[in-house]
Design an enzyme around this catalytic site. Structure first.
Site, short mmCIF file in Angstrom:
data_model
loop_
_atom_site.label_atom_id
_atom_site.label_comp_id
_atom_site.label_asym_id
_atom_site.label_seq_id
_atom_site.Cartn_x
_atom_site.Cartn_y
_atom_site.Cartn_z
CE1 TYR A 162 -3.88 2.26 0.26
CE2 TYR A 162 -2.83 3.10 2.26
CZ TYR A 162 -3.81 3.20 1.28
OH TYR A 162 -4.71 4.24 1.32
CE LYS A 166 -3.58 4.92 -1.99
NZ LYS A 166 -4.64 5.20 -2.98
P1 NAP Z 1 -13.28 1.82 0.79
O1 NAP Z 1 -14.44 2.28 1.59
O2 NAP Z 1 -12.77 0.44 0.95
O3 NAP Z 1 -13.62 2.10 -0.75
C1 NAP Z 1 -12.76 1.67 -1.76
C2 NAP Z 1 -13.53 1.77 -3.08
O4 NAP Z 1 -12.65 1.34 -4.13
C3 NAP Z 1 -14.74 0.83 -3.13
O5 NAP Z 1 -15.77 1.46 -3.82
C4 NAP Z 1 -14.21 -0.36 -3.92
O6 NAP Z 1 -15.22 -1.09 -4.59
C5 NAP Z 1 -13.35 0.38 -4.91
N1 NAP Z 1 -12.45 -0.48 -5.65
C6 NAP Z 1 -11.47 -1.30 -5.20
N2 NAP Z 1 -10.88 -1.94 -6.23
C7 NAP Z 1 -11.49 -1.51 -7.36
C8 NAP Z 1 -11.35 -1.78 -8.73
N3 NAP Z 1 -10.45 -2.67 -9.20
N4 NAP Z 1 -12.15 -1.12 -9.62
C9 NAP Z 1 -13.05 -0.23 -9.18
N5 NAP Z 1 -13.28 0.04 -7.89
C10 NAP Z 1 -12.50 -0.59 -7.00
O7 NAP Z 1 -12.01 2.75 1.03
P2 NAP Z 1 -11.80 4.32 1.18
O8 NAP Z 1 -11.13 4.54 2.48
O9 NAP Z 1 -13.02 5.05 0.84
O10 NAP Z 1 -10.68 4.53 0.06
C11 NAP Z 1 -10.85 5.37 -1.05
C12 NAP Z 1 -9.48 5.88 -1.46
O11 NAP Z 1 -8.97 6.68 -0.40
C13 NAP Z 1 -8.44 4.79 -1.70
O12 NAP Z 1 -7.65 5.12 -2.82
C14 NAP Z 1 -7.59 4.81 -0.44
O13 NAP Z 1 -6.29 4.35 -0.66
C15 NAP Z 1 -7.63 6.29 -0.13
N6 NAP Z 1 -7.29 6.64 1.25
C16 NAP Z 1 -8.06 6.24 2.27
C17 NAP Z 1 -7.73 6.59 3.57
C18 NAP Z 1 -8.55 6.17 4.76
O14 NAP Z 1 -8.11 6.44 5.89
N7 NAP Z 1 -9.70 5.57 4.58
C19 NAP Z 1 -6.59 7.36 3.81
C20 NAP Z 1 -5.82 7.76 2.74
C21 NAP Z 1 -6.18 7.40 1.46
P3 NAP Z 1 -15.90 -2.42 -3.94
O15 NAP Z 1 -16.96 -1.92 -2.99
O16 NAP Z 1 -16.44 -3.12 -5.13
O17 NAP Z 1 -14.81 -3.18 -3.24
#
Ligand code: NAP
Length: 248
Positions: A162, A166
């Site tokens: 991860y 990033k």
């Molecule tokens: P999340 O709730 O797990 O959502 C992730 C989303 O990505 C889901 O809609 C998932 O779809 C989708 N996804 C995964 N693989 C995919 C693919 N191959 N094609 C299309 N969609 C796909 O996570 P989140 O925290 O909202 O994360 C969103 C972004 O924010 C990510 O890039 C993550 O790295 C970044 N981020 C998050 C945090 C945090 O603290 N949460 C911090 C920094 C950065 P499904 O429902 O089908 O699995």
């Protein structure tokens, strides 16, 4: 003119909240989701909140799906004003010495290769918009500076897939920003901060909506806004500000 905004992985978490906030600001939001049922449910829930939302099947790791999505956006709207590359996975955490190769590949397939594939497929449509914005949802764990700071919360993390994905995404962002430097298109990376979502079993201390606000800020930058920066949640706060430019 309506803003047409495509968000990948918009069926839940930060992507869903980004779609909701952009729609509340007047955009037509294209709800990218790899799973049809989850995507349609998200579209429905956004519509019930008054949003102009359209589901589009988009698995960022599937070439054919990316191509079909770009063809559909082109046929329906003829251009794209905002692309939010939000879809992401962690692949779990393991010591570097125990990193499974297939896990590393899967994470890079989505978090890095997927972003390049979607961006390249959508770029002709982004070029047709008057001043498009591309936002790559990155993370503070991609910051080499923070990762090497023993006082930072990132210091305790020791896992390859991860964080490395990033960091790679940050470089991808810079390279697109440079290619598009002379155009009106801005390309930036977002650090949403540690948000409670399925990605981290809801251990984050910010809400997905708070994370989405960072993304929306970059998606709606004015003409004199930056390009080629990592911007968002700051650790530690600088001059009392909780958000700003994150060091690479
Ligand atoms: P999340 O709730 O797990 O959502 C992730 C989303 O990505 C889901 O809609 C998932 O779809 C989708 N996804 C995964 N693989 C995919 C693919 N191959 N094609 C299309 N969609 C796909 O996570 P989140 O925290 O909202 O994360 C969103 C972004 O924010 C990510 O890039 C993550 O790295 C970044 N981020 C998050 C945090 C945090 O603290 N949460 C911090 C920094 C950065 P499904 O429902 O089908 O699995």
């Amino acid at each position: 003119m309506d803003t047409i905004a495509l968000i990948t992985g918009a069926n839940k978490g930060i992507g869903f909240q980004t779609a909701r906030l952009l729609a509340a600001a007047g955009a037509t939001v294209l709800v990218g989701a790899r799973d049809r049922r989850r995507g349609l449910d998200a579209e429905e829930s956004l519509k019930q909140a008054g949003a102009d939302a359209r589901f589009v099947q988009l698995d960022v790791a599937e070439e054919a799906s990316v191509r079909r999505a770009a063809e559909w956006v082109g046929a329906e709207f003829g251009r794209l004003d905002v692309l939010v590359n939000n879809a992401g996975i962690t692949g779990g955490a393991s010591l570097p010495s125990q990193t499974p190769q297939d896990c590393l590949r899967t994470v890079f397939e989505t978090n890095v290769f997927g972003v390049v594939a979607v961006t390249n497929a959508m770029l002709p449509l982004l070029r047709k918009a008057p001043a498009a914005r591309i936002v790559n949802v990155s993370s503070g764990v991609g910051s080499l500076t923070w990762m090497l700071d023993p006082d930072s919360p990132m210091w305790r993390l020791t896992s390859v897939p991860y964080p490395a994905s990033k960091t790679a995404l940050n470089m991808v962002t810079l390279m697109y920003a440079k290619e598009l430097w002379e155009t009106a298109i801005k390309v930036n990376a977002a650090n949403p901060g540690y948000c409670a979502t399925d990605l981290n079993a809801h251990s984050g201390f910010l809400t997905a909506e708070q994370g989405a606000q960072v993304v929306v800020h970059l998606a709606t930058l004015p003409p004199d806004g930056p390009t080629g920066v990592l911007w968002g949640d700051l650790w530690p706060a600088v001059d009392g500000k909780a958000e700003g430019v994150v060091p690479w």
